[in-house]
Design a protein around this motif. Structure first.
Motif, PDB file in Angstrom:
ATOM      1  N   ASP A   1       0.837  -1.189   0.000  1.00 27.73           N
ATOM      2  CA  ASP A   1       0.000   0.000   0.000  1.00 27.73           C
ATOM      3  C   ASP A   1       0.872   1.238   0.000  1.00 27.73           C
ATOM      4  OD1 ASP A   1      -2.602  -1.057   0.017  1.00 27.73           O
ATOM      5  OD2 ASP A   1      -2.221  -1.789   2.021  1.00 27.73           O
ATOM      6  N   VAL A   2       0.266   2.342  -0.375  1.00 27.49           N
ATOM      7  CA  VAL A   2       1.064   3.538  -0.598  1.00 27.49           C
ATOM      8  C   VAL A   2       1.769   4.039   0.662  1.00 27.49           C
ATOM      9  CG1 VAL A   2      -1.179   4.583  -1.013  1.00 27.49           C
ATOM     10  CG2 VAL A   2       0.767   5.994  -1.102  1.00 27.49           C
ATOM     11  N   VAL A   3       1.161   3.861   1.829  1.00 28.68           N
ATOM     12  CA  VAL A   3       1.831   4.323   3.053  1.00 28.68           C
ATOM     13  C   VAL A   3       3.053   3.449   3.352  1.00 28.68           C
ATOM     14  CG1 VAL A   3       1.539   4.847   5.499  1.00 28.68           C
ATOM     15  CG2 VAL A   3      -0.358   5.234   3.934  1.00 28.68           C
ATOM     16  N   SER A   4       2.908   2.137   3.170  1.00 28.54           N
ATOM     17  CA  SER A   4       4.055   1.237   3.351  1.00 28.54           C
ATOM     18  C   SER A   4       5.110   1.506   2.295  1.00 28.54           C
ATOM     19  CB  SER A   4       3.627  -0.225   3.235  1.00 28.54           C
ATOM     20  OG  SER A   4       2.601  -0.516   4.137  1.00 28.54           O
ATOM     21  N   GLN A   5       4.666   1.780   1.083  1.00 28.51           N
ATOM     22  CA  GLN A   5       5.594   2.065  -0.003  1.00 28.51           C
ATOM     23  C   GLN A   5       6.464   3.271   0.330  1.00 28.51           C
ATOM     24  OE1 GLN A   5       4.689   2.033  -4.361  1.00 28.51           O
ATOM     25  NE2 GLN A   5       4.480   4.222  -4.039  1.00 28.51           N
ATOM     26  N   ALA A   6       5.844   4.323   0.846  1.00 34.68           N
ATOM     27  CA  ALA A   6       6.595   5.532   1.193  1.00 34.68           C
ATOM     28  C   ALA A   6       7.658   5.199   2.236  1.00 34.68           C
ATOM     29  CB  ALA A   6       5.638   6.609   1.701  1.00 34.68           C
ATOM     30  N   ALA A   7       7.284   4.357   3.208  1.00 35.57           N
ATOM     31  CA  ALA A   7       8.229   4.001   4.270  1.00 35.57           C
ATOM     32  C   ALA A   7       9.393   3.189   3.707  1.00 35.57           C
ATOM     33  CB  ALA A   7       7.503   3.225   5.372  1.00 35.57           C
TER      34      ALA A   7
ATOM     35  N   SER B   1      11.104  10.116  -7.627  1.00 39.92           N
ATOM     36  CA  SER B   1      11.103  10.805  -6.343  1.00 39.92           C
ATOM     37  C   SER B   1      12.281  10.394  -5.466  1.00 39.92           C
ATOM     38  CB  SER B   1       9.784  10.536  -5.614  1.00 39.92           C
ATOM     39  OG  SER B   1       9.600   9.151  -5.417  1.00 39.92           O
TER      40      SER B   1
ATOM     41  N   ALA C   1       6.848   7.626 -10.919  1.00 35.20           N
ATOM     42  CA  ALA C   1       6.901   8.515  -9.754  1.00 35.20           C
ATOM     43  C   ALA C   1       7.694   7.901  -8.611  1.00 35.20           C
ATOM     44  CB  ALA C   1       5.484   8.862  -9.296  1.00 35.20           C
TER      45      ALA C   1
ATOM     46  N   GLU D   1      11.840   5.474   1.799  1.00 35.02           N
ATOM     47  CA  GLU D   1      12.695   6.211   2.724  1.00 35.02           C
ATOM     48  C   GLU D   1      13.797   5.296   3.259  1.00 35.02           C
ATOM     49  OE1 GLU D   1      12.625   9.436   3.361  1.00 35.02           O
ATOM     50  OE2 GLU D   1      10.965   9.617   1.943  1.00 35.02           O
TER      51      GLU D   1
END
Lengths: 337, 343
Positions: free
Chosen positions: A198-204, A232, A228, A207
């Protein structure tokens, strides 16, 4: 057996971490010959994060498998070399030596973090397996695993005792990253590491990769279909189309001044969240059939900027600006003027 | 009159083995979801995996029955009408799945796939079947050359067009699109979306557009509504631009900031709200408070003890949005910065 091919560990020279030159990969059957990678040249810099982006069938996963020398049959490299510092050409080193390099000097995280673990063994045991397989001290391995799990913001005590199914998708991907770093590889290849998340896990995870690269001095090859995701976070982006790299350069430059029409189209196809709503555009047509011979630029049939020359002449990657290359006649002409 | 209305929909699933002496464990996939689609409405439902968005799609399309709650089609309660009438009503809601490979029968040609529903539902006279099939194909951007093709001879994008054309054979009022373009390569997505958009503009078809991709939801429902779901509940519901530009629920704000932007510079100003965890709550537990409270950086005691109701709050553009958060008014969530001119 394995000791016959000890891996040399002297410091590498200042050249690229990995140099791929003229690589071609074909899938040959009785009825067809499909060239999934065509004369591809690419240099991976030490400690860089290179994003490889392209759509299904562009050859991005085959590129990863080629580096690992794990192309599933009937695929095989038919030309080119993959130079890995002092180890020589990965396409021609003995299989036993390659076996030692895999996981040790070059690690890969395959698509789908759910499936990379053995479901019936605890993570701790699987860590030990890695060290045993490479003839190394298992106890030291667990120490290293603890350190790495901490670095990936997990609780080592809990994770080492867990079975894979007891963890969420995001956690499993973190554990997979920690496990891939166990033997301190120089190169880590990640094939769609965030696509199932999911996008929140992906962002983590993104990072985390940026942090890991700095801390453990590892070059990352990040393969994805999502522009993207890499623009990014990656240092450089290689855009692939129909088995070719059509454009490569610094991430911010590729985004701001894309030179290849395919890259432009890819960027225009992303619906944006920030700023005023942009219209997204589709590209006409579909990628070419790679089992047929391609004359001219493979993108020509879909290209909005196509010229006559594009249909007969196959463009090579040419430097357009320092560190920015594109395989497009029009881009090269614009530069020459 | 709403063409499709869902009110107070709950959906439970039994999980694990069925114990003999105590009630089975129930997983609460949907909790009190209410939604209405008028003719021509576009509602995009976004959320992470496990939030219940696909369960909602299945219930809306009649593939699965709710555990409780009422479904009305053209104002008629499906449980109050005869079975024959319910079937007829259900026909006006069609579903398009994510995987066009699985949605088509591999042994049927495009012509067969499209003519079968026309004949079964007697949509046109027998002599006009071919004309209607051609009309449908043209509507989705395909032509005569595709008529005799089998699904394996078509690309993913073409298959999804056939699935769309088939959904449209029975002239539905509502199309439920469950991740309908997620499996399609980005370069071809927009053509599918524009076909869907054209059907909307020409026929007034309403869409329940289910997706995990906030950017896609914003694009497709640009003049419609976004519903953000979490743990089986609608957390925020309002005009698309209002929700995207100025989310009022902390979950929407976190979801929005997590979407990577192709512009490397825009990402550096990201992560304004710290994310406490990425774990989803256990849906087999009874709710004691807000489902998002365990992950919410703004949670207070009340959030753990009282389930917040979905209630109107002033949105970014002044118009009300529905938000299920006790603290919606007092929180200052990051809003879209004033627009900067790009060179």
């Amino acid at each position: 057996m394995a000791r016959q091919h000890p891996i040399t560990t002297e410091a590498s020279s200042g050249a690229g971490a990995l140099e791929i030159t003229g690589l071609s990969v074909e899938y040959v059957t009785k009825r067809s010959r499909t060239r999934v990678i065509d004369n591809l040249t690419l240099t991976l810099q030490p400690d860089e994060m290179l994003g490889v982006v392209g759509e299904s069938g562009c050859g991005k996963s085959t590129l990863a498998y080629s580096i690992m020398r794990m192309i599933p049959p009937p695929g095989r490299p038919v030309a080119g070399a993959i130079r890995f510092g002092r180890h020589g050409d990965l396409l021609s080193v003995p299989e036993l030596y390659m076996n030692r390099l895999r996981g040790d000097r070059i690690a890969m995280i395959f698509q789908g973090a759910q499936s990379v673990f053995n479901p019936v063994r605890r993570i701790g045991r699987q860590v030990e397996d890695v060290f045993q397989a490479h003839g190394k001290d298992r106890r030291k391995g667990l120490e290293r695993a603890r350190e790495l799990l901490k670095a990936t913001q997990l609780d080592p005590g809990r994770v080492l005792k867990s079975y894979p199914h007891e963890m969420s998708g995001g956690m499993r991907q973190r554990v997979a990253i920690a496990m891939a770093l166990l033997l301190d590889p120089e190169i880590l290849i990640l094939d769609e590491p965030t696509s199932a998340l999911d996008v929140v896990s992906q962002a983590a995870i993104l990072e985390l990769l940026v942090e890991i690269r700095q801390r453990f001095h590892v070059s990352l090859i990040f393969i994805t279909h999502d522009f993207a995701v890499v623009s990014s976070h990656a240092d450089r982006i290689a855009v692939m189309y129909a088995g070719h790299i059509v454009e490569i350069g610094r991430a911010d430059e590729i985004f701001r001044v894309p030179r290849h029409p395919y890259t432009k189209g890819l960027i225009q196809a992303i619906p944006n969240i920030r700023g005023p709503l942009r219209d997204i555009r589709a590209m006409d047509g579909e990628p070419p059939d790679l089992s047929k011979e391609i004359v001219g630029c493979p993108f020509a049939p879909r290209c909005p900027e196509v010229m006559d020359a594009c249909r007969s002449y196959k463009p090579e990657l040419l430097t357009i600006a320092p560190g920015h290359e594109a395989a497009c006649i029009r881009a090269a002409m614009a530069e020459a003027q | 009159m709403a063409v499709l209305s869902l009110s107070h929909i709950h959906k439970d699933f039994t999980v694990g083995l069925r114990p003999i002496f105590k009630p089975p464990r129930r997983l609460h996939a949907l909790r009190d979801v209410t939604m209405e689609l008028e003719r021509g409405d576009i509602v995009a439902v976004v959320g992470e995996s496990g939030c219940g968005k696909s369960t909602l799609a299945r219930i809306a399309a009649g593939v699965s029955d709710p555990s409780s709650g009422t479904i009305r089609i053209q104002g008629m309660d499906l449980h109050a009408v005869s079975r024959a009438k319910a079937r007829e009503l259900r026909r006006s809601v069609q579903i398009v799945h994510q995987d066009p490979y699985a949605a088509l029968n591999p042994t049927m040609t495009v012509y067969q796939a499209l003519s079968a529903p026309l004949l079964i539902h007697r949509m046109v006279a027998k002599g006009q079947v071919r004309d209607r099939v051609m009309e449908l194909l043209r509507m989705v951007g395909l032509n005569e050359s595709h008529l005799a093709k089998y699904p394996n001879e078509l690309s993913g994008g073409q298959r999804q067009r056939v699935v769309l054309a088939r959904a449209f054979t029975v002239k539905p009022d509502v199309i439920v699109a469950d991740e309908a373009v997620s499996a399609i390569d980005v370069s071809m997505r927009q053509t599918i979306l524009s076909v869907m958009q054209r059907i909307h503009d020409e026929e007034g078809t309403a869409y329940l557009f289910i997706t995990h991709d906030l950017g896609l939801a914003r694009y497709f429902a640009q003049s419609g509504i976004i519903a953000v779901m979490y743990a089986g509940r609608v957390m925020e519901y309002g005009d698309t631009e209002a929700v995207i530009k100025g989310p009022r629920h902390p979950y929407t704000a976190i979801l929005r900031q997590a979407v990577p932007d192709p512009d490397p510079e825009l990402n550096q100003t990201q992560d304004l709200i710290p994310v406490r965890s990425t774990e989803l709550p256990d849906l087999t537990q009874e709710e004691t408070g807000c489902a998002f409270s365990a992950r919410c950086p703004f949670a207070v005691d009340r959030c753990m003890s009282e389930v917040p109701a979905l209630r109107p709050v002033a949105g970014a553009d002044g118009r009300p949005v529905l938000v299920a958060c006790h603290r919606a008014e007092e929180l200052e969530l990051p809003q879209e910065e004033p627009e900067v001119e790009l060179a």
